[in-house]
Structures are given as C-alpha cells and as structure tokens.
Design an enzyme around this catalytic site. Structure first.
Site, short mmCIF file in Angstrom:
data_model
loop_
_atom_site.label_atom_id
_atom_site.label_comp_id
_atom_site.label_asym_id
_atom_site.label_seq_id
_atom_site.Cartn_x
_atom_site.Cartn_y
_atom_site.Cartn_z
N LYS A 183 0.79 -1.35 -0.04
CA LYS A 183 0.05 0.11 -0.15
C LYS A 183 0.90 1.26 -0.01
O LYS A 183 1.60 1.74 1.04
CB LYS A 183 -1.04 -0.13 1.35
CG LYS A 183 -2.16 0.73 1.29
CD LYS A 183 -2.39 2.31 0.63
CE LYS A 183 -2.02 3.13 1.79
NZ LYS A 183 -1.90 4.70 1.31
N GLU A 258 9.72 1.53 10.71
CA GLU A 258 10.87 2.65 10.77
C GLU A 258 10.05 3.89 10.61
O GLU A 258 9.33 4.57 9.92
CB GLU A 258 11.15 2.42 9.40
CG GLU A 258 12.74 3.28 9.28
CD GLU A 258 12.71 4.28 8.62
OE1 GLU A 258 12.48 5.28 9.50
OE2 GLU A 258 12.82 4.62 7.66
N CYS A 292 13.67 10.59 6.54
CA CYS A 292 13.57 10.14 7.87
C CYS A 292 14.90 10.34 8.65
O CYS A 292 14.82 10.47 9.74
CB CYS A 292 13.18 8.61 7.87
SG CYS A 292 14.02 7.38 6.61
N GLU A 391 9.87 15.66 14.82
CA GLU A 391 10.42 15.64 13.37
C GLU A 391 9.70 16.42 12.62
O GLU A 391 8.32 16.44 12.50
CB GLU A 391 10.11 14.14 13.06
CG GLU A 391 10.52 13.95 11.40
CD GLU A 391 10.34 12.48 10.93
OE1 GLU A 391 9.10 12.12 11.20
OE2 GLU A 391 11.22 11.96 10.75
P1 NDP Z 1 1.85 8.62 7.64
O1 NDP Z 1 2.66 7.81 8.82
O2 NDP Z 1 0.53 8.93 8.03
O3 NDP Z 1 1.91 7.83 6.41
C1 NDP Z 1 2.60 6.90 5.98
C2 NDP Z 1 2.15 5.76 5.37
O4 NDP Z 1 1.11 5.26 6.27
C3 NDP Z 1 1.49 6.24 3.99
O5 NDP Z 1 1.53 5.08 2.99
C4 NDP Z 1 -0.07 6.42 4.84
O6 NDP Z 1 -1.03 6.44 3.62
C5 NDP Z 1 -0.14 5.37 5.42
N1 NDP Z 1 -1.10 5.31 6.46
C6 NDP Z 1 -1.93 6.46 7.12
N2 NDP Z 1 -3.00 6.13 7.89
C7 NDP Z 1 -2.69 4.66 8.06
C8 NDP Z 1 -3.52 3.85 8.60
N3 NDP Z 1 -4.59 4.08 9.53
N4 NDP Z 1 -3.25 2.76 8.72
C9 NDP Z 1 -2.39 2.10 7.98
N5 NDP Z 1 -1.79 2.92 7.01
C10 NDP Z 1 -1.72 4.37 7.09
O7 NDP Z 1 2.51 9.75 7.35
P2 NDP Z 1 1.87 11.31 6.76
O8 NDP Z 1 1.95 11.09 5.32
O9 NDP Z 1 0.50 11.40 7.41
O10 NDP Z 1 3.13 12.36 7.19
C11 NDP Z 1 3.02 13.01 8.43
C12 NDP Z 1 4.59 12.90 9.28
O11 NDP Z 1 5.00 11.51 9.25
C13 NDP Z 1 5.65 13.79 8.32
O12 NDP Z 1 5.41 15.03 8.54
C14 NDP Z 1 6.92 13.02 8.93
O13 NDP Z 1 7.16 13.55 10.23
C15 NDP Z 1 6.25 11.57 9.10
N6 NDP Z 1 7.02 10.80 8.06
C16 NDP Z 1 7.92 10.02 8.30
C17 NDP Z 1 8.51 9.18 7.18
C18 NDP Z 1 9.73 8.23 7.55
O14 NDP Z 1 10.35 8.00 6.50
N7 NDP Z 1 10.01 7.99 8.53
C19 NDP Z 1 7.77 9.03 6.01
C20 NDP Z 1 6.41 9.95 6.09
C21 NDP Z 1 6.09 10.59 6.91
P3 NDP Z 1 -1.46 7.67 2.80
O15 NDP Z 1 -0.42 8.68 2.89
O16 NDP Z 1 -2.09 7.07 1.61
O17 NDP Z 1 -2.46 8.09 4.10
#
Ligand code: NDP
Length: 489
Positions: A183, A258, A292, A391
């Site tokens: 996903k 992660e 990250c 972050e």
């Molecule tokens: P999320 O953690 O919400 O998103 C990461 C992934 O999880 C996406 O594929 C998202 O799908 C999916 N997701 C969201 N909600 C659910 C759920 N309830 N169950 C299962 N999967 C889910 O991050 P955000 O995109 O909201 O970003 C917010 C913050 O998160 C950023 O500002 C950053 O600080 C952090 N982040 C950290 C990352 C890293 O590399 N460690 C990467 C991305 C974000 P979808 O996007 O389609 O909602």
C-alpha cells in the site's frame, strides 16, 4: 485545453485492476499544483483481493503453476536479477515519473531509481545465501534451524522515497520467498505501479507482488487489520506506526516499524570543517528535508560555534528551491498539507523569538501553485524545545551549542527518537566512545548516511521504531526461524 489526467489502476495478479466502488484520487504535481493523473481509491475489498492473490501465489502447488512459494532460492534470485536489469533499463522513465509525482529534483529521483535497481541486485545475490545452522545438542540428536518466509507480507510505504523504500522492503521480502501486498502513500504511487509492471515481464508470477493504492485510513488500515497478512513492514510517522502495530497485534502479526527521527550531527572543535559543512547542509536539504534520517539537528562545540554558524548561514543564503525539473538545491514539499505543517513550526519559532539566522530563497520563476518552502537555519535552539525535539520533515535546521563530550551525548540522546547520528571529530578514542554511547540504529563518524547504504542494516530505537531493513539483516526480518530436532540414536 487541459489534458485529461491519466488513470492508474491497482496492480493485482500481474495486471491492472480497476478501481472498485471507492472511485479515484487526484494526483497533484507539487511543483505546479496541477492535477495530472488519478489513482484508484482502494478499500478493504481490493486489499482482500490482493491478499487472496498473494496467498494463492505463496501456497500454490508447483513452480509450473506460478507458485512463488515453490521457487527455489536460486530461481527467486534470478527473477530479482532480471527485475534489477529492467529497472536499470527504464531508470529515466521511473525517475521522471517519481520526480513529477513527489516534486523531488530529477537528480535525486535518478539516484532513487538507481537505488531501486541496486536493492533488487543486492537481494538477487543474497537470496541463495540465506541459511540456517546446525546446533550442538545431546548425543543421538541432529538439530538444525531453517529460515522460512512468513508467507504473505504487507508493506506500507510513505511518500518521501517511494522507490527506495519499496526496493528495500519488497526486494528483501521476495528474496526470502514471501508474496507481497503493497500500500503506497496516496501522494506517491506512480513509480511503484510502473516498477510492478516491469516485474511481471521478468518472470515474477501473478500474485507474488500486488499493489493497492488508496488512503491510509482505508486501504492502509485494511491491510494492517487483514488476518491473512503474516508480517507488516511500515515506514512513516510514529503515530500511524503505533496504529498499524496495534491493528497487527490483533492477529498476532509481527511488525517492522521505521518511524523517522530527529537525528543529530555532533561537530567537535577538532572537526574537519571543509568536509563536514557541505554534508551538514546536504543532510537537511536533501529531498527538501523530507527524509527519515535527515540531519535535522547540528550540535556544535562552543569554541567553534560562532564560526560554524557563520559558515552555515552563508551556505543557507545561497540555497534555492524550485520546480523538480529545474534540478535546483531543493524541490517543493510533497503537498499543501506538508507545507502547512512545516509552516506551523516556523510560525511558532518566530513567535517564540527563536533566532532565524538565515534562509534561502525560492526561484523567481517557480510556479505559484507549487508547494515551496525556503530552507531555514535556526540558531541557539534550546535542546528541549519542540523545534529540537520533533520531526519537522522540512528543510529546517536547528543548531545548538554544547560545552563538553558529556553534554553533547546528553543532548544527542535527549529526544524521543534514535534513528541515526553523525559525529565529526579527529580524535580516535572519542570516535569509539561516541559510537558506543549514542542511542541510534546507525552512527556515522566523519560522514553521514554513507551514500544511502543498500548493504547497511537500517532502523531505529525508541520512537524511531524497531526491526531492521536493508542489508542482509532484512532477510532475517522477512523470515521466521524453525528449529528441527531429529532423534536418531
Ligand atoms: P503517515 O505515517 O500517516 O503515512 C505513512 C504511510 O502510512 C502512508 O502510506 C499512509 O497512507 C499510511 N497510513 C496512513 N494512515 C494509516 C492507517 N491508519 N493505517 C495504515 N496505514 C496508514 O505519514 P504522513 O504522510 O501523514 O506524514 C506525516 C509525518 O509523518 C511527516 O511530516 C513526517 O514527520 C512523518 N513521516 C515519516 C516518514 C519516514 O520516512 N519515517 C515518511 C512519511 C512521513 P496515505 O499517505 O495514503 O494516507
């Protein structure tokens, strides 16, 4: 006349699977704000289809029937090798797609496409080198361990490095013999759908790899909750990671998390600043800070604090953000939502008189609808302040002074996170001491990030998550260990 947005379907059973009742989601180019594509909005129904398809591929009766679970390690490695070559051959197409989808400058997207091919290359070679052990036991017994795939693995991928995170996760899972359901983030799917099409042409049987696009709380949550998933790897925020782990716990499903970080780079007075300074800047502007392992905190020893700040400020003032295609220092952020999130932190910094020492600029011809954020250098940020603890995920660097090695370690370890850390010093004994006391999954001495490090185990401690991806270590995470004891007298 505006072109009709191109439609992208799910990828299930080695073919495009149209959107069900959920409809579609528009895809925006963050460099311009233009809607140029749409993806299928998957729901629990499509996740269920994908899991069923993966289960059939995993449990099937024979290789001739396309049962991925029956492929030998050598055969799995050969499929991955062909996939690596196909990605290489289509690297420019994949890079262009990801650059437009995420706004990352083209050179970064090209590096990510190369990393995708490299992950498949690495895991193609590793597939037939994963083995168990024989264990000394009582007389009359032979005891050995076998590494077995979990079965059907779920992969929730974020938007910041879709190709890289997909490569490290799916490459290792497939090499170990699992069938995968992916996903991706709704903001960044396109390169992965194309990469999956390429896999189908490389001998990966139908069902071994499926991609369901959609929203996190819908398709993502359905994947985490699905009882047919045997392992989940998740990269993203701490809040969502916790939610995924809770959903997985309901069906006893192991999870690798992660979850990002607030990674420090510690600069001692004896550091080689000519080498360190460009790395300190790059570690926060790469991918516009949406990394990250971004080096989002710099801790500087007092005697050189003012000099380092001055040189960092000079570099920050020269930085320019602009459209992905212009390949400037940094591109736009991924979405208006992320721009607003980063903006809120900066608003707070200004309201609380945090010292904004320098900032870059936005190219004068950058499209007005793009999600541009200037890089910002914050000085004298108190170690306990939100800006030095949370972050931000944008091009915002917090600099804090320290007075001694003990002080540096206290500040470096003093956040909820523990993903990676950098140390800049010429003192060999200090290098070793810090390598041991810093609480992080990776420590870099006189470098940072080691070029992405496909071969190097990666993951965090504390709120940065648990489990390791990348390198050979990932194969242990994507397998379960069985002990066989044979009593033969
Ligand atoms: P999320 O953690 O919400 O998103 C990461 C992934 O999880 C996406 O594929 C998202 O799908 C999916 N997701 C969201 N909600 C659910 C759920 N309830 N169950 C299962 N999967 C889910 O991050 P955000 O995109 O909201 O970003 C917010 C913050 O998160 C950023 O500002 C950053 O600080 C952090 N982040 C950290 C990352 C890293 O590399 N460690 C990467 C991305 C974000 P979808 O996007 O389609 O909602």
């Amino acid at each position: 006349m505006t072109a009709t947005p191109k439609r992208y379907a799910h990828f299930i059973d080695n073919r495009a699977a149209e959107a069900g009742d959920g409809g579609t989601i528009p895809v925006m180019d963050p460099s311009t704000g233009e809607i140029f594509a749409e993806i299928a909005r998957g729901s629990a129904a499509e996740i269920n289809r994908a899991v069923t398809s993966a289960r059939l591929a995993y449990d099937g009766a024979s290789v001739a029937d396309g049962a991925w679970g029956r492929f030998s390690a050598l055969e799995r490695g050969r499929v991955l090798r062909r996939w690596a070559d196909a990605v290489d051959a289509h690297a420019e197409e994949l890079a262009q797609l990801e650059s437009r989808d995420t706004g990352k400058p083209l050179r970064q997207a090209r590096a990510d496409a190369a990393a995708l091919a490299r992950y498949f290359e690495f895991y193609s070679g590793a597939a037939d080198k994963l083995h168990g052990q024989t264990l000394p036991y009582q007389a009359g017994y032979t005891v050995f361990t076998v590494r077995e795939p979990h079965g059907v693995t779920g992969h929730i991928i974020p938007w910041n490095y879709p190709m890289q995170i997909f490569g490290r996760s799916v490459g290792a899972a497939l090499a170990a013999g699992n069938a995968c359901v992916v996903k991706p983030a709704e903001d960044a799917c396109l390169s992965l759908l194309r990469a999956a099409e390429l896999a189908a042409g490389c001998g990966l049987p139908a069902g071994a790899l499926n991609i369901v696009t959609g929203l996190g709380p819908e398709a993502g949550q359905a994947l985490a909750e699905h009882p047919g998933i045997d392992h989940i790897s998740f990269t993203g925020s701490t809040v969502t990671g916790k939610r995924v782990a809770q959903a997985a716990a309901e069906h006893h499903c192991p999870v690798t998390l992660e979850l990002g970080g607030k990674s420090p780079q510690i600069v001692f007075a004896d550091a080689d600043l000519e080498t360190a300074l460009p790395v300190l800047v790059n570690a926060i502007i790469q991918n516009a800070g949406q990394t990250c392992s971004a080096g989002s905190r710099v801790l500087v020893e007092r005697p050189i604090y003012d000099a380092v700040l001055e040189r960092l400020a000079e570099k920050f003032r020269a930085l320019v953000a602009g459209p992905a295609s212009a390949d400037l220092d940094l591109g736009p952020l991924i979405s208006p939502r992320q721009l607003q999130r980063v903006g809120a932190y900066l608003h707070e910094a200004r309201a609380q008189q945090i010292h904004v020492l320098a900032q870059g600029s936005i190219a004068s011809d950058a499209p007005a609808g793009g999600c541009y954020q200037v890089p910002v250098l914050l000085a004298d940020v108190p170690a306990g302040h939100r800006l030095a603890q949370e972050e931000i995920f944008g091009p915002v660097l917090a600099v804090t002074p320290f007075t001694s090695e003990v002080d540096a370690v206290r500040i470096a370890n003093g956040t909820p996170y523990g993903l990676i850390a950098g140390v800049w010093t010429g003192d060999g004994a200090r290098q070793m001491r810090l390598a041991r006391v810093l609480r992080a999954g990776q420590v870099f001495i006189n470098n940072y990030g080691a070029g992405g490090g496909v071969e190097l185990p990666f993951g965090g401690v504390k709120a940065s998550g648990y489990g390791r991806e990348k390198g050979f270590e990932a194969l242990y995470g994507f397998t379960t260990l069985k002990t066989v004891a044979v009593r033969h007298g």
